[in-house]
Scaffold this motif. Sequence first.
Motif, PDB file in Angstrom:
ATOM      1  N   UNK A 105      -4.080  17.738  30.098  1.00  0.00           N
ATOM      2  CA  UNK A 105      -5.170  18.399  29.364  1.00  0.00           C
ATOM      3  C   UNK A 105      -5.200  17.998  27.884  1.00  0.00           C
ATOM      4  N   UNK A 106      -6.396  18.106  27.332  1.00  0.00           N
ATOM      5  CA  UNK A 106      -6.592  17.865  25.900  1.00  0.00           C
ATOM      6  C   UNK A 106      -7.186  19.119  25.292  1.00  0.00           C
ATOM      7  N   UNK A 107      -6.605  19.590  24.204  1.00  0.00           N
ATOM      8  CA  UNK A 107      -7.028  20.860  23.615  1.00  0.00           C
ATOM      9  C   UNK A 107      -8.264  20.721  22.740  1.00  0.00           C
ATOM     10  N   UNK A 108      -8.366  19.650  21.994  1.00  0.00           N
ATOM     11  CA  UNK A 108      -9.426  19.558  20.999  1.00  0.00           C
ATOM     12  C   UNK A 108     -10.538  18.563  21.352  1.00  0.00           C
ATOM     13  N   UNK A 109     -10.617  18.128  22.604  1.00  0.00           N
ATOM     14  CA  UNK A 109     -11.662  17.202  23.044  1.00  0.00           C
ATOM     15  C   UNK A 109     -12.374  17.829  24.232  1.00  0.00           C
ATOM     16  N   UNK A 110     -13.707  17.805  24.208  1.00  0.00           N
ATOM     17  CA  UNK A 110     -14.455  18.326  25.355  1.00  0.00           C
ATOM     18  C   UNK A 110     -14.421  17.309  26.492  1.00  0.00           C
ATOM     19  N   UNK A 111     -14.848  17.761  27.678  1.00  0.00           N
ATOM     20  CA  UNK A 111     -14.811  16.889  28.852  1.00  0.00           C
ATOM     21  C   UNK A 111     -15.713  15.675  28.656  1.00  0.00           C
ATOM     22  N   UNK A 112     -16.914  15.892  28.130  1.00  0.00           N
ATOM     23  CA  UNK A 112     -17.864  14.789  27.946  1.00  0.00           C
ATOM     24  C   UNK A 112     -17.347  13.771  26.920  1.00  0.00           C
ATOM     25  N   UNK A 113     -16.804  14.261  25.816  1.00  0.00           N
ATOM     26  CA  UNK A 113     -16.248  13.361  24.810  1.00  0.00           C
ATOM     27  C   UNK A 113     -15.069  12.578  25.363  1.00  0.00           C
ATOM     28  N   UNK A 114     -14.249  13.258  26.126  1.00  0.00           N
ATOM     29  CA  UNK A 114     -13.067  12.611  26.684  1.00  0.00           C
ATOM     30  C   UNK A 114     -13.463  11.552  27.711  1.00  0.00           C
ATOM     31  N   UNK A 115     -14.475  11.846  28.524  1.00  0.00           N
ATOM     32  CA  UNK A 115     -14.937  10.870  29.509  1.00  0.00           C
ATOM     33  C   UNK A 115     -15.552   9.654  28.819  1.00  0.00           C
ATOM     34  N   UNK A 116     -16.256   9.885  27.723  1.00  0.00           N
ATOM     35  CA  UNK A 116     -16.811   8.770  26.954  1.00  0.00           C
ATOM     36  C   UNK A 116     -15.703   7.896  26.385  1.00  0.00           C
ATOM     37  N   UNK A 117     -14.651   8.527  25.863  1.00  0.00           N
ATOM     38  CA  UNK A 117     -13.522   7.765  25.326  1.00  0.00           C
ATOM     39  C   UNK A 117     -12.787   7.000  26.421  1.00  0.00           C
ATOM     40  N   UNK A 118     -12.699   7.601  27.616  1.00  0.00           N
ATOM     41  CA  UNK A 118     -12.031   6.923  28.733  1.00  0.00           C
ATOM     42  C   UNK A 118     -12.764   5.645  29.077  1.00  0.00           C
ATOM     43  N   UNK A 119     -14.089   5.705  29.122  1.00  0.00           N
ATOM     44  CA  UNK A 119     -14.855   4.498  29.474  1.00  0.00           C
ATOM     45  C   UNK A 119     -14.824   3.465  28.356  1.00  0.00           C
ATOM     46  N   UNK A 120     -14.634   3.891  27.115  1.00  0.00           N
ATOM     47  CA  UNK A 120     -14.448   2.918  26.033  1.00  0.00           C
ATOM     48  C   UNK A 120     -13.092   2.237  26.139  1.00  0.00           C
ATOM     49  N   UNK A 121     -12.072   3.014  26.533  1.00  0.00           N
ATOM     50  CA  UNK A 121     -10.726   2.457  26.649  1.00  0.00           C
ATOM     51  C   UNK A 121     -10.527   1.671  27.941  1.00  0.00           C
ATOM     52  N   UNK A 122     -11.276   2.035  28.998  1.00  0.00           N
ATOM     53  CA  UNK A 122     -11.159   1.377  30.309  1.00  0.00           C
ATOM     54  C   UNK A 122     -12.542   0.926  30.782  1.00  0.00           C
ATOM     55  N   UNK A 123     -13.105  -0.112  30.179  1.00  0.00           N
ATOM     56  CA  UNK A 123     -14.466  -0.510  30.565  1.00  0.00           C
ATOM     57  C   UNK A 123     -14.554  -1.050  31.991  1.00  0.00           C
ATOM     58  N   UNK A 124     -13.454  -1.475  32.562  1.00  0.00           N
ATOM     59  CA  UNK A 124     -13.463  -2.001  33.926  1.00  0.00           C
ATOM     60  C   UNK A 124     -13.689  -0.903  34.956  1.00  0.00           C
ATOM     61  N   UNK A 125     -13.555   0.367  34.581  1.00  0.00           N
ATOM     62  CA  UNK A 125     -13.735   1.470  35.525  1.00  0.00           C
ATOM     63  C   UNK A 125     -15.156   2.023  35.543  1.00  0.00           C
ATOM     64  N   UNK A 126     -16.075   1.403  34.825  1.00  0.00           N
ATOM     65  CA  UNK A 126     -17.448   1.893  34.795  1.00  0.00           C
ATOM     66  C   UNK A 126     -18.120   1.824  36.165  1.00  0.00           C
TER      67      UNK A 126
END
Length: 110
Positions: free
Chosen positions: A65-86
């Motif tokens: 879990x992340x305390x200070x990041x919302x789900x949408x923001x976190x999902x956006x960051x995940x796709x920036x960090x892992x573009x191959x999973x789009x």
Amino acid sequence: MRILVSALIILICAYFIKVDLIEGTISKADFYTVEQKCEKTDKIQTITVTTADGDTWESLFALYPAKDISFAERLELVYKLNPHLLKQSFKPNEQVILPFRTKNADSCTK
């Protein structure tokens, strides 16, 4: 001839005075200091996770879990960090980078 020489001397003196008044003999850089521009940026801390069979983003976010990041923001960051999973799903034993915390950092530049 005397008038021409004295007019030339007056013009040369006027030119030097004008250049001295406009540009100056002392560098202007000595009087001005460069102000530092500070910007607050969010530094993202990440962890690398190995996926298992049947994992989803919701299950990975629930495990880490992340305390200070919302789900949408976190999902956006995940796709920036892992573009191959789009456009593909998880594969078992795949390494995925998850953001779990943002840390405020001050970056000052001259």
